[in-house]
Scaffold this active site. Structure first.
Site: not given
Length: 241
Positions: A120, A215, A217
């Site tokens: 990002c 993202h 994660e």
């Protein structure tokens, strides 16, 4: 236990962290857990750049002990860093020390061909370091990519497609800015349906580098394609030793 490659992750400044009572330096738990699951040792690094200027020699010395670098998401980069002129009213959470430190980390990592995953804001940092620019705002609600999951199409046989093992991915996004002019040597290897650049790579470069605008994660604990990004970083970092 076998050696875990050390993965540097610059901390993010947080004005309010109630559990700690005071302002703090933090990294997302999902991010560090994704690195840990991949076999890496996630290490939070203090962003030291007093007065908004990072010392290249200091950053180089600090980075030398690590096997890889992960540039995480965060607030917006100050527009003057990429010649953006007056800041759009939507620009938020600019921190000049954070900007200076992240930009110098990216310069050093690219120069020494250190395995690098940029997420990002991290993608935007790399694009800026390489002379690119950003659209400061995508146009507000209905146009921005905040709090959404959407499909992205990957360039066939790109490093990204090879890493995650597919030509499509479901991306969890939180951004209101995106790449305008590409930095030198970069190529776009993933796009959203609206044409937004969602990933970039270095063309004709055999060092391990991937940058995604989303993202990974957020969903890596349940989406193997996203977890493979962290596995790729840790594997490349481990191979350096």
């Amino acid at each position: 236990m076998t050696h875990r490659p050390l993965i540097a992750i610059p901390a993010r400044f947080s004005a309010t962290t109630s559990a700690l009572r005071y302002a703090a330096e933090v990294n997302a738990r999902a991010l560090v857990e994704a690195v840990w699951r991949a076999g890496g040792e996630p290490v939070t690094v203090h962003p030291h750049a007093p007065g908004g200027t990072a010392d290249p020699e200091e950053v180089a010395a600090r980075l030398a002990r690590f096997d890889g670098l992960l540039l995480p998401g965060g607030g917006d980069i100050a527009p003057h860093r990429y010649g953006g002129g007056h800041a759009h009213e939507a620009v938020y959470d600019v921190d000049h020390q954070q900007d200076a430190f992240d930009l110098e980390l990216a310069r050093q990592a690219l120069a020494r061909r250190l395995p690098l995953l940029a997420v990002c804001r991290g993608l935007q940092v790399v694009n800026t370091v390489l002379g690119g620019t950003l659209h400061q705002d995508m146009g507000g609600p209905g146009s921005e990519h905040r709090h959404i999951r959407h499909p992205v199409s990957l360039t066939s046989d790109s490093a990204l497609a090879r890493t995650i093992g597919a030509d499509k991915a479901e991306a969890s996004c939180y951004h209101h800015q995106h790449v305008d002019r590409l930095g030198q040597g970069l190529t776009i290897t993933a796009r959203a349906a609206d044409g937004t650049a969602e990933a970039v790579e270095l063309a004709n470069d055999d060092s391990w580098f991937l940058a995604v605008q989303w993202h990974p994660e957020d969903t890596a604990h349940e989406d193997l394609a996203q977890q493979r990004l962290f596995e790729g970083l840790v594997r490349a970092a481990g191979a350096r030793g």
